[in-house]
Design an enzyme around this catalytic site. Structure first.
Site, PDB file in Angstrom:
ATOM      1  N   LYS A   1       0.831  -1.206   0.000  1.00 33.32           N
ATOM      2  CA  LYS A   1       0.000   0.000   0.000  1.00 33.32           C
ATOM      3  C   LYS A   1       0.866   1.258   0.000  1.00 33.32           C
ATOM      4  O   LYS A   1       1.928   1.300   0.631  1.00 33.32           O
ATOM      5  CB  LYS A   1      -0.913  -0.048   1.229  1.00 33.32           C
ATOM      6  CG  LYS A   1      -1.988   1.022   1.302  1.00 33.32           C
ATOM      7  CD  LYS A   1      -2.881   0.749   2.508  1.00 33.32           C
ATOM      8  CE  LYS A   1      -3.901   1.850   2.746  1.00 33.32           C
ATOM      9  NZ  LYS A   1      -4.748   1.555   3.937  1.00 33.32           N
TER      10      LYS A   1
ATOM     11  N   SER B   1      -9.507   2.399   2.951  1.00 28.62           N
ATOM     12  CA  SER B   1      -8.558   3.085   2.086  1.00 28.62           C
ATOM     13  C   SER B   1      -7.661   2.135   1.288  1.00 28.62           C
ATOM     14  O   SER B   1      -6.871   2.586   0.459  1.00 28.62           O
ATOM     15  CB  SER B   1      -7.682   4.002   2.945  1.00 28.62           C
ATOM     16  OG  SER B   1      -6.935   3.249   3.903  1.00 28.62           O
TER      17      SER B   1
ATOM     18  N   SER C   1      -9.838  -0.346   7.178  1.00 33.13           N
ATOM     19  CA  SER C   1      -9.285  -0.150   5.834  1.00 33.13           C
ATOM     20  C   SER C   1      -8.743  -1.407   5.179  1.00 33.13           C
ATOM     21  O   SER C   1      -8.538  -1.421   3.968  1.00 33.13           O
ATOM     22  CB  SER C   1      -8.180   0.920   5.866  1.00 33.13           C
ATOM     23  OG  SER C   1      -8.732   2.203   5.970  1.00 33.13           O
TER      24      SER C   1
END
Length: 466
Positions: free
Chosen positions: A78, A153, A177
């Site tokens: 990420k 996210s 997330s």
């Protein structure tokens, strides 16, 4: 061997045994990325030459006799985590030219275990939104229906795994997330116990006191495999601890099932029915399931401590926001403005509330070994919306879709999402399995049992209809 259909453990075993070379794994992953990423925008940085260099290193280490539990396994990271020498932008124009000076602690563990970092995945700005879009890299689509969001996210992370670009994804979870996007794409995602995976350096995190680094995969066994690699203590991380876990007992667990977490959260009826069927399936393995809600402090609701995140965003970014608001996602700007209005006494009240939430959940785990609840109350929604406007036919606020996950971040406990069925539109939904602190293995144990009997399995789409 086609890695798009293989588990991470199968890839690692095949590479270790010489049935497939790490370079061939990279070639297949790159072909898949080239075919699917342009339509999904899951990965915002892919460097095939770097991946091939990592593959050569894995080959050399295997020839030298090293034991590599993730040998050749393609992993995405990420964009709020660091991979040394690669751009790490935090989904923000403020960091558009930032190059990571070192590997994030967890990334270093993955590399040491033989994993190949195949790409950097898109995330919302500062990992602070429930959808994956930002002014720098744009919007990520859901591989199962590209007209819909994968959530956030960690939307890029889940899209990369669900589309078959990688076997695993490394992401973060400060309020759901990892778990919510994984549920929206039919994947397994784990938020480990706070402190189990050290995170001593990296970007300044507005949710550092509740955020964890964790894995996303297509099956529970792969989550267990990578958690073993990631588990470790580092004294430079305030929250890191050498915790101990009790052994998993395959029968006789006391399980509480809480369909609305005692907070009257909205949930679509079809989703609620799928989650309840999954929860009751635990009884087939000799466990006792009772419907029981945690006794939260009065007034507990979705994101009750959100002002702490907003105040932290204000502390970190107010000067830049005031000087160049055009550089920010407007939603992040709104959170900064809200944070400026939070007083010191209010922050103290919220910290006391976190203690009360933790006590309430601790009381619950005095009676039950595990807690089962929905991960998300609805299916993935249209890309045109930042959040679903209605759940269960009722108009809802912008965070209603996220209501079921953040309480467990505040309490620091392990929580996993497992695909358990589909909603009215045929898209996946998730069962959330929660344990007390350091009982990650207990969570994984039940998840592994239920995975064998629950109906949903994600399959990487052969094509992407836009």
């Amino acid at each position: 061997m086609q890695i798009v259909d293989a588990t991470a453990r199968e890839v690692a075993q095949a590479v270790t045994q010489g049935a497939i070379g790490p370079a061939e794994v990279v070639r297949q992953a790159w072909e898949r990325i080239a075919a699917t990423n342009p339509g999904l925008n899951a990965l915002i940085d892919v460097q095939p030459d770097d991946a091939l260099a990592q593959a050569r290193s894995v080959e050399e280490r295997l020839r030298a006799g090293h034991a590599l539990p993730l040998a050749g396994v393609p992993v995405t990271v990420k964009d709020n985590l660091w991979v040394e020498g690669r751009r790490a932008t935090y989904g923000s124009r403020l960091f558009a030219d930032h190059v990571a000076p070192r590997d994030t602690w967890a990334v270093a563990r993955l590399k040491a275990a033989g994993a190949i970092i195949i790409g950097i995945s898109n995330c919302s700005e500062f990992a602070c939104r429930g959808v994956t879009t930002n002014p720098l890299h744009g919007t990520t689509r859901n591989p199962l229906d590209p007209t819909r969001t994968p959530g956030g996210s960690s939307g890029g992370a889940v899209a990369s795994v669900a589309a078959g670009m990688a076997s695993l994804a490394l992401a973060t979870d400060a309020g759901g997330s990892i778990r919510r996007p994984a549920a929206h794409t039919g994947l397994v995602g784990l938020k480990p116990t706070l402190g189990r995976v050290a995170h001593p350096w990296g970007f300044a995190d507005p949710s550092a006191e509740i955020s964890v680094v964790g894995p996303i995969a297509r099956c529970v066994d792969d989550i267990a495999l990578v958690l073993d690699v990631l588990t470790g203590h580092d004294g430079r991380d305030l929250y890191s601890a050498p915790g101990r876990c009790e052994p998993w007992t395959a029968r006789g667990q006391r399980i509480g099932y809480s369909p609305q977490l005692g907070c009257d959260f909205d949930i679509d009826p079809v989703v609620a029915a799928a989650v309840e069927r999954a929860a009751l399936a635990s009884e087939g393995f000799g466990h006792v399931v009772e419907r029981a809600d945690p006794a939260w402090p009065p007034g507990t609701k979705a994101y009750p401590l959100l002002q702490l995140q907003q105040a932290a965003l204000a502390a970190l970014f107010t000067a830049r926001w005031q000087a160049e608001p055009q550089s920010f996602d407007p939603d992040i700007g709104a959170q900064i403005e809200a944070g400026l209005a939070v007083s010191g006494p209010r922050i103290a009240e919220l910290l006391r509330l976190r203690e009360a939430l933790t006590q309430a959940l601790g009381d619950y785990f005095e009676r039950y070994d595990l807690l089962l609840a929905p991960t998300v109350p609805c299916e993935a929604w249209s890309l045109a919306l930042s959040a679903p406007s209605h759940i269960a036919g009722r108009a809802v606020g912008p965070r209603a879709h996220a209501a079921f996950t953040p309480l467990f971040n505040y309490c620091g406990v392990p929580a996993l999402t497992l695909p358990c069925g589909v909603g009215a539109d045929g898209l996946p939904v998730g069962l959330q399995i929660v344990g007390s602190r350091w009982q990650d293995e207990r969570v994984l144990g039940l998840a592994g049992q239920l995975e064998r009997v629950l109906p949903y399995r994600v399959r990487a789409p052969s094509s992407l209809a836009m």
